[in-house]
Design a protein around this motif. Structure first.
Motif, mmCIF file in Angstrom:
data_model
loop_
_atom_site.group_PDB
_atom_site.id
_atom_site.type_symbol
_atom_site.label_atom_id
_atom_site.label_comp_id
_atom_site.label_asym_id
_atom_site.label_seq_id
_atom_site.Cartn_x
_atom_site.Cartn_y
_atom_site.Cartn_z
ATOM 1 N N MET A 95 0.828 -1.210 0.000
ATOM 2 C CA MET A 95 0.000 0.000 0.000
ATOM 3 C C MET A 95 0.865 1.263 0.000
ATOM 4 N N LYS A 96 0.223 2.373 -0.395
ATOM 5 C CA LYS A 96 0.831 3.692 -0.266
ATOM 6 C C LYS A 96 0.314 4.327 1.020
ATOM 7 N N LEU A 97 1.211 4.620 1.933
ATOM 8 C CA LEU A 97 0.835 5.254 3.203
ATOM 9 C C LEU A 97 1.501 6.624 3.285
ATOM 10 N N THR A 98 0.711 7.644 3.543
ATOM 11 C CA THR A 98 1.247 8.987 3.748
ATOM 12 C C THR A 98 0.867 9.469 5.138
ATOM 13 N N ILE A 99 1.864 10.002 5.834
ATOM 14 C CA ILE A 99 1.634 10.584 7.162
ATOM 15 C C ILE A 99 1.889 12.079 7.048
ATOM 16 N N ALA A 100 0.885 12.872 7.331
ATOM 17 C CA ALA A 100 1.042 14.325 7.328
ATOM 18 C C ALA A 100 0.956 14.823 8.764
ATOM 19 N N PHE A 101 1.630 15.928 9.031
ATOM 20 C CA PHE A 101 1.620 16.443 10.401
ATOM 21 C C PHE A 101 1.623 17.966 10.401
ATOM 22 N N ASP A 102 1.068 18.533 11.486
ATOM 23 C CA ASP A 102 1.056 19.986 11.640
ATOM 24 C C ASP A 102 2.481 20.524 11.667
ATOM 25 N N ASP A 103 2.670 21.696 11.070
ATOM 26 C CA ASP A 103 4.022 22.235 10.927
ATOM 27 C C ASP A 103 4.466 23.028 12.156
ATOM 28 N N ILE A 104 5.469 23.860 11.960
ATOM 29 C CA ILE A 104 6.131 24.560 13.056
ATOM 30 C C ILE A 104 5.242 25.619 13.722
ATOM 31 N N ALA B 49 3.024 -4.447 9.649
ATOM 32 C CA ALA B 49 2.109 -4.852 8.575
ATOM 33 C C ALA B 49 2.820 -5.024 7.239
ATOM 34 N N GLY B 50 4.122 -4.756 7.203
ATOM 35 C CA GLY B 50 4.875 -4.921 5.955
ATOM 36 C C GLY B 50 4.721 -3.768 4.983
ATOM 37 N N VAL B 51 4.341 -2.603 5.475
ATOM 38 C CA VAL B 51 4.191 -1.420 4.612
ATOM 39 C C VAL B 51 5.558 -0.762 4.444
ATOM 40 N N ASP B 52 5.996 -0.624 3.197
ATOM 41 C CA ASP B 52 7.306 0.007 2.999
ATOM 42 C C ASP B 52 7.264 1.239 2.101
ATOM 43 N N ASP B 53 6.089 1.586 1.580
ATOM 44 C CA ASP B 53 5.961 2.813 0.787
ATOM 45 C C ASP B 53 5.328 3.885 1.680
ATOM 46 N N VAL B 54 6.168 4.584 2.411
ATOM 47 C CA VAL B 54 5.688 5.577 3.386
ATOM 48 C C VAL B 54 6.318 6.930 3.076
ATOM 49 N N HIS B 55 5.493 7.940 2.991
ATOM 50 C CA HIS B 55 5.968 9.318 2.886
ATOM 51 C C HIS B 55 5.483 10.098 4.106
ATOM 52 N N ILE B 56 6.310 11.021 4.580
ATOM 53 C CA ILE B 56 5.956 11.873 5.719
ATOM 54 C C ILE B 56 6.047 13.322 5.261
ATOM 55 N N ILE B 57 4.960 14.069 5.423
ATOM 56 C CA ILE B 57 4.865 15.421 4.846
ATOM 57 C C ILE B 57 4.493 16.442 5.926
ATOM 58 N N ALA B 58 5.273 17.509 5.986
ATOM 59 C CA ALA B 58 4.917 18.641 6.854
ATOM 60 C C ALA B 58 3.813 19.438 6.168
ATOM 61 N N THR C 40 11.783 10.908 1.378
ATOM 62 C CA THR C 40 10.406 10.545 1.732
ATOM 63 C C THR C 40 9.913 11.293 2.966
ATOM 64 N N LEU C 41 10.725 12.191 3.496
ATOM 65 C CA LEU C 41 10.279 13.160 4.499
ATOM 66 C C LEU C 41 10.522 14.531 3.900
ATOM 67 N N TYR C 42 9.472 15.317 3.736
ATOM 68 C CA TYR C 42 9.634 16.606 3.066
ATOM 69 C C TYR C 42 8.507 17.560 3.441
ATOM 70 N N ASN C 43 8.711 18.813 3.030
ATOM 71 C CA ASN C 43 7.709 19.846 3.246
ATOM 72 C C ASN C 43 6.707 19.863 2.090
ATOM 73 N N HIS C 44 5.454 20.059 2.408
ATOM 74 C CA HIS C 44 4.425 20.231 1.371
ATOM 75 C C HIS C 44 4.783 21.430 0.496
ATOM 76 N N ASP C 45 4.586 21.289 -0.802
ATOM 77 C CA ASP C 45 4.867 22.370 -1.753
ATOM 78 C C ASP C 45 3.578 22.699 -2.505
ATOM 79 N N ALA C 46 2.923 23.757 -2.088
ATOM 80 C CA ALA C 46 1.632 24.130 -2.676
ATOM 81 C C ALA C 46 1.763 24.706 -4.071
#
Length: 522
Positions: A69-78, A105-114, A144-150
């Motif tokens: 699966m594709k898993l994305t984790i987003a989080f509140d910024d600074i 769960a064997g998930v290896d496609d993970v992105h983390i976005i501010a 795979t850890l980066y800032n959102h770019d609008a």
């Protein structure tokens, strides 16, 4: 709440990177204090795991994770929380727990976005503080850890429009994921809910539908979901996101209001409760700060790490989660207040959501006072229509050249012509929002988006429409006048000036914040 009489000690006002003591008129003044900090969770890690395994309105998180699966984790910024919290940050604790379950769960496609919307990008040091070294070192090197770019033309996904024609466009990776996990911190009731994704991962094309003068003037207040057009617009957009088939597992956390560590812990106490040690600390701190250059004072205050910690965590369906979260925020922040006042005074601190590790420039001073503190109410504003707000802050004509380049031009060019939010929006917004140089700095440096100072000014629109006058005590007179406000040297002068607007012997209310509170005004 305290009624001021002859025995009341001087009242402490925050004053940027300093503080001052003021005496308020006896017999017609009152002071509204925040409540005591609520108890925090004894075992945060256990509470986090319980929330992930026992969500509301959704299956447990492990049941939603699967290999491939594709898993994305987003989080509140600074911009949250304020001040920054001591390590480990809540977001680190929560995301580490999510990653542990994903690995099981064997998930290896993970992105983390501010999820920073149009805020400035977070630096490596800021990401490490927020997420911890383990997460940063595991995800940042391979991108795979980066800032959102609008403003990434290939990185946004258009999902549709609301019934009111509001375009909904969010981060493409988040939109195309099998599951989006959003990790939030609810500092105030305005945070969280559908706003997390609909704003935090959105583009200017989307944000302009609710970050505008009309929406701000029809949000009474931002903190009251039932009377906030900003809230309603985000909820409509959230429905479009849901109908587009995007699965979101929302994780919301709440904090107590334990805001200042020693030696600054006297800042959140009531003055009559100050001990001899508190009084000595106040005098020593004030004398020491007064001798330092502004750069040194900023360094001291920006280094403060708050001792606040979690009072609760809930995960699952966005709306069900947010209802629980909002009640927890009210439990900490709501204060009952009887009746409005002629004059509202407030001491503005050194910090707002948009000058972390930066400078509180005049536009942010205005936004902090009229956009945030003025809106710390439910039912009706603390100050009556036609009343006066008096704020204390040095309001320096000073801008961080890297973080706030478009603010400089907004202050020098736009406010020099007009302070009317409607005229500003109509005449100037598009040129700043679409300026290629500002866009370049937002995407590649650490600059707020070109349109951001406009949003700060719109944030003031309700207060500017409601108030008869705004006075700043101790501010740079030229900067204060550029904002369209009146400068005063002392609180006594400011109170006399306010009588020109509200009449003789007016009632005075002092909002003793931070720590944050929300006044429920009857």
């Amino acid at each position: 709440m305290l009624e001021v009489d002859r025995s009341t000690p001087p009242t402490m006002f925050m004053d940027g990177e300093g503080f001052r003591l003021e005496r308020l008129p006896v017999g017609r003044s009152r002071i509204i204090y925040p409540g005591e900090p609520l108890p925090t969770l004894r075992d945060p890690e256990a509470a986090i795991r319980h929330a992930l395994l026992n969500p509301v309105g959704q299956d447990p998180l492990p049941a939603q994770l699967f290999p491939g699966m594709k898993l994305t984790i987003a989080f509140d910024d600074i911009s949250l929380p304020l001040p920054k919290m001591r390590r480990p940050d809540i977001r680190q604790r929560v995301i580490e727990a999510v990653l542990d379950l994903a690995a099981e769960a064997g998930v290896d496609d993970v992105h983390i976005i501010a999820a920073l919307a149009l805020h400035r990008r977070m630096t490596e040091a800021e990401l490490r503080h927020c997420l911890g070294d383990r997460i940063y070192d595991a995800f940042s090197p391979d991108g795979t850890l980066y800032n959102h770019d609008a403003e990434d033309p290939d990185g946004m996904a258009h999902l549709g429009e609301t019934e009111q024609g509001e375009e909904v466009e969010i981060n493409k990776r988040a939109a195309e994921s099998d599951l989006l996990v959003y990790v939030n911190i609810n500092l105030v009731s305005m945070d969280g809910g559908h706003k997390s994704t609909a704003t935090g991962l959105a583009s200017y094309k989307s944000l302009r539908h609710h970050h505008n003068v009309k929406t701000m003037r029809h949000s009474r207040s931002f903190m009251d979901q039932h009377r906030s057009e900003l809230h309603s617009s985000n909820w409509r957009m959230g429905e479009v996101i849901r109908k587009a088939g995007i699965k979101i597992f929302q994780i919301e956390t709440t904090l107590n209001n334990d805001t200042f560590p020693a030696p600054f812990d006297f800042l959140q106490k009531r003055e009559w409760e100050w001990t001899a040690r508190d009084r000595v600390t106040f005098v020593a701190a004030k004398k020491g700060l007064d001798t330092l250059p502004m750069s040194a004072r900023r360094a001291i205050f920006q280094s403060i790490e708050a001792p606040h910690d979690m009072t609760g965590i809930t995960a699952g369906d966005i709306e069900e989660v947010h209802a629980i979260t909002t009640q927890r925020v009210w439990d900490q922040q709501l204060v009952q207040v009887e009746g409005q006042t002629d004059i509202l005074t407030m001491g503005l601190p050194y910090l707002c959501p948009y000058n972390v590790n930066s400078i509180m420039n005049p536009i942010l001073v205005a936004c902090q006072g009229l956009g945030y503190f003025f809106n710390l109410y439910r039912n009706k504003p603390l100050v009556r229509e036609g009343g006066v707000v008096i704020m204390t802050h040095p309001t320096p004509w000073d801008f961080h050249p890297v973080h706030h380049p478009s603010y400089i031009d907004f202050f020098e060019q736009v406010l020099a012509e007009t302070t009317d939010p409607v005229e500003i929006e109509k005449r100037f917004e598009t040129s700043f929002a679409e300026d290629e140089w500002y866009r370049h700095l937002y995407r590649t440096s650490y600059a707020y988006h070109g349109v951001h100072p406009f949003y700060m000014w719109y944030w003031c629109a309700h207060a500017l429409q409601h108030l008869g006058a705004v006075i700043i005590v101790g501010g740079d007179a030229r900067a204060v006048r550029r904002l369209g406000f009146r400068p005063a040297s002392t609180m006594r002068d400011a109170l006399e000036m306010a009588e020109d607007t509200v009449g003789r012997d007016p009632s005075v209310t002092h909002l003793h914040a931070p720590p944050l509170l929300v006044a429920e005004v009857s």
